[in-house]
Design an enzyme around this catalytic site. Structure first.
Site, mmCIF file in Angstrom:
data_model
loop_
_atom_site.group_PDB
_atom_site.id
_atom_site.type_symbol
_atom_site.label_atom_id
_atom_site.label_comp_id
_atom_site.label_asym_id
_atom_site.label_seq_id
_atom_site.Cartn_x
_atom_site.Cartn_y
_atom_site.Cartn_z
ATOM 1 C CE1 TYR A 198 -3.890 2.045 0.383
ATOM 2 C CE2 TYR A 198 -3.188 2.576 2.619
ATOM 3 C CZ TYR A 198 -4.028 2.776 1.556
ATOM 4 O OH TYR A 198 -5.024 3.710 1.668
ATOM 5 N NE ARG A 227 -6.569 12.247 -5.686
ATOM 6 C CZ ARG A 227 -6.652 11.287 -4.740
ATOM 7 N NH1 ARG A 227 -5.751 10.316 -4.665
ATOM 8 N NH2 ARG A 227 -7.649 11.266 -3.894
ATOM 9 C CE LYS A 237 -6.929 3.059 -1.200
ATOM 10 N NZ LYS A 237 -7.126 3.976 -0.091
ATOM 11 C CD GLU A 270 -9.159 4.544 -3.145
ATOM 12 O OE1 GLU A 270 -9.996 3.965 -2.446
ATOM 13 O OE2 GLU A 270 -8.486 5.504 -2.743
ATOM 14 C CG ASP A 271 -6.696 7.146 -5.582
ATOM 15 O OD1 ASP A 271 -7.308 7.601 -4.594
ATOM 16 O OD2 ASP A 271 -5.554 6.685 -5.495
ATOM 17 C CG ASP A 288 -11.020 4.860 0.364
ATOM 18 O OD1 ASP A 288 -11.419 4.825 1.538
ATOM 19 O OD2 ASP A 288 -9.845 4.619 0.026
ATOM 20 C CG ASP A 289 -9.785 8.972 -2.785
ATOM 21 O OD1 ASP A 289 -8.709 8.726 -2.232
ATOM 22 O OD2 ASP A 289 -10.206 8.330 -3.772
ATOM 23 C CG ASN A 321 -1.178 9.031 1.275
ATOM 24 O OD1 ASN A 321 -0.481 9.049 2.261
ATOM 25 N ND2 ASN A 321 -2.481 8.792 1.323
HETATM 26 N N1 LIG Z 1 -4.533 10.183 4.079
HETATM 27 C C1 LIG Z 1 -5.491 9.675 3.346
HETATM 28 O O1 LIG Z 1 -6.169 8.702 3.732
HETATM 29 C C2 LIG Z 1 -5.784 10.263 2.028
HETATM 30 C C3 LIG Z 1 -4.933 11.158 1.442
HETATM 31 N N2 LIG Z 1 -5.227 11.705 0.223
HETATM 32 C C4 LIG Z 1 -4.249 12.569 -0.373
HETATM 33 O O2 LIG Z 1 -4.759 13.864 -0.509
HETATM 34 C C5 LIG Z 1 -4.090 14.510 -1.565
HETATM 35 C C6 LIG Z 1 -5.102 15.306 -2.357
HETATM 36 O O3 LIG Z 1 -6.065 14.488 -2.960
HETATM 37 P P1 LIG Z 1 -7.303 15.154 -3.748
HETATM 38 O O4 LIG Z 1 -8.034 16.065 -2.840
HETATM 39 O O5 LIG Z 1 -8.122 14.109 -4.362
HETATM 40 O O6 LIG Z 1 -6.512 15.905 -4.883
HETATM 41 P P2 LIG Z 1 -6.736 17.265 -5.647
HETATM 42 O O7 LIG Z 1 -5.655 17.386 -6.624
HETATM 43 O O8 LIG Z 1 -8.147 17.353 -6.116
HETATM 44 O O9 LIG Z 1 -6.580 18.376 -4.516
HETATM 45 C C7 LIG Z 1 -5.392 19.006 -4.204
HETATM 46 C C8 LIG Z 1 -5.733 20.344 -3.598
HETATM 47 O O10 LIG Z 1 -4.525 20.954 -3.174
HETATM 48 C C9 LIG Z 1 -4.505 22.277 -3.630
HETATM 49 N N3 LIG Z 1 -3.140 22.734 -3.859
HETATM 50 C C10 LIG Z 1 -2.311 22.405 -4.867
HETATM 51 N N4 LIG Z 1 -1.184 23.094 -4.770
HETATM 52 C C11 LIG Z 1 -1.285 23.861 -3.677
HETATM 53 C C12 LIG Z 1 -0.451 24.811 -3.061
HETATM 54 N N5 LIG Z 1 0.760 25.095 -3.556
HETATM 55 N N6 LIG Z 1 -0.877 25.429 -1.958
HETATM 56 C C13 LIG Z 1 -2.081 25.142 -1.459
HETATM 57 N N7 LIG Z 1 -2.921 24.257 -1.989
HETATM 58 C C14 LIG Z 1 -2.531 23.625 -3.091
HETATM 59 C C15 LIG Z 1 -5.278 22.268 -4.917
HETATM 60 O O11 LIG Z 1 -5.740 23.569 -5.233
HETATM 61 C C16 LIG Z 1 -6.393 21.317 -4.552
HETATM 62 O O12 LIG Z 1 -7.424 22.009 -3.900
HETATM 63 C C17 LIG Z 1 -3.349 13.406 -2.331
HETATM 64 O O13 LIG Z 1 -1.974 13.468 -2.026
HETATM 65 C C18 LIG Z 1 -3.906 12.138 -1.778
HETATM 66 O O14 LIG Z 1 -2.957 11.098 -1.752
HETATM 67 C C19 LIG Z 1 -6.384 11.400 -0.424
HETATM 68 C C20 LIG Z 1 -7.267 10.511 0.104
HETATM 69 C C21 LIG Z 1 -6.993 9.832 1.336
HETATM 70 C C1 LIG Z 2 -5.041 6.923 0.806
HETATM 71 C C2 LIG Z 2 -5.742 7.301 -0.392
HETATM 72 O O1 LIG Z 2 -6.828 6.824 -0.653
HETATM 73 C C3 LIG Z 2 -5.167 8.291 -1.266
HETATM 74 O O2 LIG Z 2 -4.108 8.837 -0.950
HETATM 75 O O3 LIG Z 2 -5.754 8.544 -2.308
HETATM 76 MG MG LIG Z 3 -7.407 7.198 -2.606
#
Ligand SMILES: NC(=O)C1=CN([C@@H]2O[C@H](COP(=O)(O)OP(=O)(O)OC[C@H]3O[C@@H](n4cnc5c(N)ncnc54)[C@H](O)[C@@H]3O)[C@@H](O)[C@H]2O)C=CC1
Ligand SMILES: CC(=O)C(=O)O
Ligand SMILES: [Mg+2]
Length: 543
Positions: A88, A142, A160, A231-232, A254-255, A401
């Site tokens: 993962y 994504r 997953k 997912e993603d 999930d996200d 991540n």
């Molecule tokens: N910990 C967890 O369980 C999870 C973590 N994530 C992580 O969250 C991250 C984002 O995922 P999404 O929301 O789907 O992606 P996304 O690309 O839709 O969102 C990214 C956001 O960050 C903002 N951003 C980009 N550059 C920036 C900057 N320089 N300053 C401030 N904001 C900035 C963008 O404007 C956007 O609003 C990914 O890295 C993903 O791996 C996602 C789901 C679960």
């Molecule tokens: C953990 C997860 O679902 C993500 O980073 O997109």
């Molecule tokens: Mg995800």
């Protein structure tokens, strides 16, 4: 699995059902003279540990899963914190990026835009139709914070589902990893002669919606007992498909929802620690998000529940949450913005655009800073020192991540906060020693909740997955910490206890499904909690 045999004289109506049989023992001479199971376990572990690079370990484990699934899951269950980062995040991120190069054999189901009009026929090619109970579906648009990886997103669905099997005891044959291939806008992949997907740009949105309508309908016909995890998908599609399909089919994103649940859970525990140090009432916490995509907004929506649980109104809860995107603080008079950002857009700020994170922290004075931005290093020393000046125990959750995109590392947060940080990250970091104490990072990752949400939904045979089922999963996780875990200031339980945690989450999810009237296994309603919990555990598959 029940094997259905059709005898050669059958017209297809008459069928013989036989109980599953263990595989026959190889004939004498076809295995080495001494092949003891427990020694072989040690051999597999030694082979795994002999490899230096994460990606090599990933490839070894994939092959082991193929050759000997029992051994693979035995290793996973016995070495959860060592193996989870290999199957993962973070390693699955490398596996996705290199998938077309490390690919050995098919695993999972590929649906391509070329199958439009024939999706049902392709789904029927899946060899274990009757067994299917849970599918993780991505379109690769994504993957983690790595962007559009096209069909190379398949390992995220596989990874997953491996966690569903290890973490919640879902039968391996009940899982279907799916990747929908509608092209990619990843230039590097389009030029890569080894790329496994369609060599074309992503299709227009309207066509994608038509394909998804057909796909979801056919999934429900071919696999009538299936729960689906989206997912993603990139943020626009993540919100659109959740809205379009959640009332028709049993599914969750999930996200948006899984991440929301896991962060609410960790925040409930973190806020108590932080408030004990500051004396600030729980309702007075203020949360600042860096990142306003599917994850940031999904978590924001779920964290509204934290404030509502403290007695605040919907409006008051919303006002405790601030969002920042790539253009800075999100506020109404900033100008036009994407639909999903409007809910948390500030009405009480009309000044010039505010972009610098330290300036924003000075203005908002948050108790918690959450990162879902994919921006490595965004939580730098001035940011964490500013948070520490405002809060005796600042809550810092860099949740992006994989590891290399984390907004900060655990050792940095510890050092810059002088050991006072309450920390959880999306990908794992090692523990740290500080002033003679061992400090433990939490892992705020949806992996803690989706196995239990899926298991509960499967067992209750739900017709849909409601918001309150997701919230029940979150509260179930928050309440699962032991005395010992609380005494170490952990905000999440140890991952080694994932089976027990998943059973508790499944129980909470089933009870909430019953309250909402979306359960179809109505016999479970009569069971006491203790009886239902042992029923859930009895249904878990063990290697
Ligand atoms: N910990 C967890 O369980 C999870 C973590 N994530 C992580 O969250 C991250 C984002 O995922 P999404 O929301 O789907 O992606 P996304 O690309 O839709 O969102 C990214 C956001 O960050 C903002 N951003 C980009 N550059 C920036 C900057 N320089 N300053 C401030 N904001 C900035 C963008 O404007 C956007 O609003 C990914 O890295 C993903 O791996 C996602 C789901 C679960
Ligand atoms: C953990 C997860 O679902 C993500 O980073 O997109
Ligand atoms: Mg995800």
């Amino acid at each position: 699995m029940t094997i259905v045999l059709t005898p050669y004289w059958s017209n297809g109506v008459q069928k013989l059902k036989v109980a599953p049989q263990p595989p026959p023992k190889p004939a004498r001479g076809l295995t080495p003279p001494v092949l003891d199971e427990s020694i072989h376990y040690r051999r597999c572990l030694a082979q795994l540990r002999s490899k230096d690079k994460g990606i090599e370990k990933y490839i070894y484990l994939s092959q082991l899963k193929d050759a000997d699934a029992n051994m693979f899951y035995k290793l996973c269950l016995n070495h959860m914190s060592e193996i989870t980062p290999l199957i993962y995040t973070p390693t699955v991120g490398d596996a996705c990026q290199q998938y077309s190069h490390i690919y050995r054999r098919p695993e999972g189901l590929y649906i391509s835009i070329k199958d439009k009009g024939n999706v049902g026929k392709v789904l029927r090619n899946w060899p274990k139709i009757d067994d299917a109970r849970i599918s993780v579906v991505t379109d690769g648009s994504r993957i983690l914070g790595l962007g559009d990886l096209g069909v190379n997103g398949m390992p995220i669905s596989i990874g997953k589902l491996s966690l569903y099997i290890a973490g919640a005891g879902i039968r391996p044959s009940a899982t279907i990893p799916i990747c929908i291939d509608v092209g990619t806008d990843n230039k590097e992949f389009l030029e890569d002669p080894l790329y496994l997907g369609l060599r074309q740009p992503r299709i227009p949105q309207a066509e994608m919606h038509e394909l998804m309508e057909e796909f979801m309908h056919e999934m429900s016909v071919v696999f009538p007992h299936l729960i689906i995890q989206f997912e993603d998908f990139s943020t626009d599609k993540a919100f659109a498909f959740l809205k379009a399909f959640r009332d028709k089919y049993p599914l969750f994103n999930d996200d948006i929802q899984g991440t929301g649940a896991v962060v609410l859970s960790g925040f409930l525990n973190a806020a108590k620690i932080s408030s004990a140090a500051s004396g600030r009432p729980l309702k007075d916490h203020k949360i600042l998000f860096l990142g306003a995509g599917s994850a940031g907004v999904g978590v924001g929506m779920q964290l509204m529940s934290f404030f509502k649980l403290q007695g605040l109104s919907e409006q008051e809860a919303r006002e405790r949450i601030y969002l920042v995107d790539s253009q800075g603080l999100i506020f109404d008079s900033r100008g036009p913005m994407a639909e999903h950002k409007k809910f948390f857009s500030r009405k009480d700020y009309n000044g010039p655009p505010m972009k610098d994170l330290v300036d924003i922290i000075d203005y908002v004075k948050p108790t918690a800073l959450l990162g879902l931005s994919t921006i490595k290093g965004a939580f730098n020393q001035p940011v964490i020192e500013t948070m520490s000046a405002l809060n005796p125990r600042p809550i810092i959750f860099p949740l992006s991540n994989p590891v290399r995109l984390s907004e900060c590392e655990f050792h940095e947060a510890v050092e810059w906060s002088k050991g006072m940080v309450i920390f959880a990250s999306g990908s794992p970091f090692p523990q740290q020693e500080f002033n003679g104490h061992t400090l433990y990072p939490g892992q705020g990752n949806n992996m803690y909740v989706f196995p239990g949400i899926g298991l509960g939904s499967i067992l209750a045979r739900v017709s849909s997955i409601t918001d309150s089922m997701i919230e029940a999963a979150s509260l179930g996780l928050a309440n699962s910490l032991t005395e010992e875990e609380h005494s170490l200031d952990l905000v999440y339980p140890r991952i080694e206890r994932i089976r027990e945690i998943s059973a508790g989450i499944a129980l909470a999810v089933i009870r909430e499904a019953q309250k909402n009237g979306v359960d179809r296994s109505i016999d479970l309603r009569k069971m006491s909690d203790a009886a239902l919990l042992s029923f859930i555990k009895s249904k878990m598959w063990n290697p």
